[in-house]
Design an enzyme around this catalytic site. Sequence first.
Site, PDB file in Angstrom:
ATOM      1  N   ASN A 168       0.840  -1.193   0.000  1.00 11.50           N
ATOM      2  CA  ASN A 168       0.000   0.000   0.000  1.00 11.50           C
ATOM      3  C   ASN A 168       0.880   1.251   0.000  1.00 11.50           C
ATOM      4  O   ASN A 168       1.716   1.417   0.878  1.00 11.50           O
ATOM      5  CB  ASN A 168      -0.905   0.021   1.227  1.00 11.50           C
ATOM      6  CG  ASN A 168      -1.858   1.190   1.224  1.00 11.50           C
ATOM      7  OD1 ASN A 168      -2.230   1.683   0.167  1.00 11.50           O
ATOM      8  ND2 ASN A 168      -2.243   1.649   2.392  1.00 11.50           N
ATOM      9  N   TYR A 219      -0.458   9.942  -9.582  1.00 14.76           N
ATOM     10  CA  TYR A 219      -1.219   8.922  -8.846  1.00 14.76           C
ATOM     11  C   TYR A 219      -2.039   8.015  -9.764  1.00 14.76           C
ATOM     12  O   TYR A 219      -1.876   6.789  -9.705  1.00 14.76           O
ATOM     13  CB  TYR A 219      -2.098   9.594  -7.786  1.00 14.76           C
ATOM     14  CG  TYR A 219      -2.788   8.614  -6.871  1.00 14.76           C
ATOM     15  CD1 TYR A 219      -2.078   7.965  -5.868  1.00 14.76           C
ATOM     16  CD2 TYR A 219      -4.135   8.339  -7.011  1.00 14.76           C
ATOM     17  CE1 TYR A 219      -2.701   7.073  -5.017  1.00 14.76           C
ATOM     18  CE2 TYR A 219      -4.777   7.451  -6.163  1.00 14.76           C
ATOM     19  CZ  TYR A 219      -4.053   6.810  -5.175  1.00 14.76           C
ATOM     20  OH  TYR A 219      -4.669   5.920  -4.337  1.00 14.76           O
ATOM     21  N   LYS A 249      -1.222   3.973 -10.382  1.00 14.93           N
ATOM     22  CA  LYS A 249      -2.167   2.925  -9.999  1.00 14.93           C
ATOM     23  C   LYS A 249      -2.567   2.079 -11.213  1.00 14.93           C
ATOM     24  O   LYS A 249      -2.802   0.879 -11.083  1.00 14.93           O
ATOM     25  CB  LYS A 249      -3.399   3.523  -9.297  1.00 14.93           C
ATOM     26  CG  LYS A 249      -3.073   4.089  -7.916  1.00 14.93           C
ATOM     27  CD  LYS A 249      -2.443   3.059  -6.981  1.00 14.93           C
ATOM     28  CE  LYS A 249      -2.220   3.624  -5.591  1.00 14.93           C
ATOM     29  NZ  LYS A 249      -1.726   2.622  -4.630  1.00 14.93           N
ATOM     30  N   THR A 290      -8.784  11.045   3.636  1.00 14.31           N
ATOM     31  CA  THR A 290      -7.349  11.088   3.938  1.00 14.31           C
ATOM     32  C   THR A 290      -6.784  12.402   3.397  1.00 14.31           C
ATOM     33  O   THR A 290      -7.495  13.189   2.765  1.00 14.31           O
ATOM     34  CB  THR A 290      -6.603   9.916   3.275  1.00 14.31           C
ATOM     35  OG1 THR A 290      -6.689  10.061   1.858  1.00 14.31           O
ATOM     36  CG2 THR A 290      -7.190   8.575   3.694  1.00 14.31           C
TER      37      THR A 290
END
Length: 160
Positions: free
Chosen positions: A7, A82, A86, A117
């Site tokens: 992660n 990001y 991913k 978050t």
Amino acid sequence: MTVLVNNAGPAGEQPSATAASTVREVLETNVVGVLMVTNALLPLLRRSAAARIVNVSSGVGSLAHHTDPAHYMSGLPASATYPVSKTALNQLTVQYAKELRGDGILVNAAAPGGCATDLTKDLPFAITRTAADGAAVALATLAPGGPTGGFFDDDGIVRW
């Protein structure tokens, strides 16, 4: 049972404003880091009667989500880091699943869904799901012969 959960997830900025060094840094974390940790732990995983690898991905790694005008992700700000990392992680997951299938090691990607978050705090919509809620990873306890090479969203549905 032996479980490896990878992660990581630094965010980024718009492609035209992103330095190549920033892209390299995020790919090093989200893709190369997963490769290095996984490879380092493969001897241990191979000795296990029920090894599982769960790569924590994201729906933002889905090309379909970003190109579907009806999906909310198509309205997210553009980013060269990001989402790109991913998407690459999803492909790495598939490649490990292909390689390790014969060893009985199940390898899947989990997209826990949007969680409140630092990564999501500046989005134009509110996310109230906690990080603890997103941490439940059923893929870590799959029965032998379970799915491998899949991308599972927070509802447990395979989506690529």
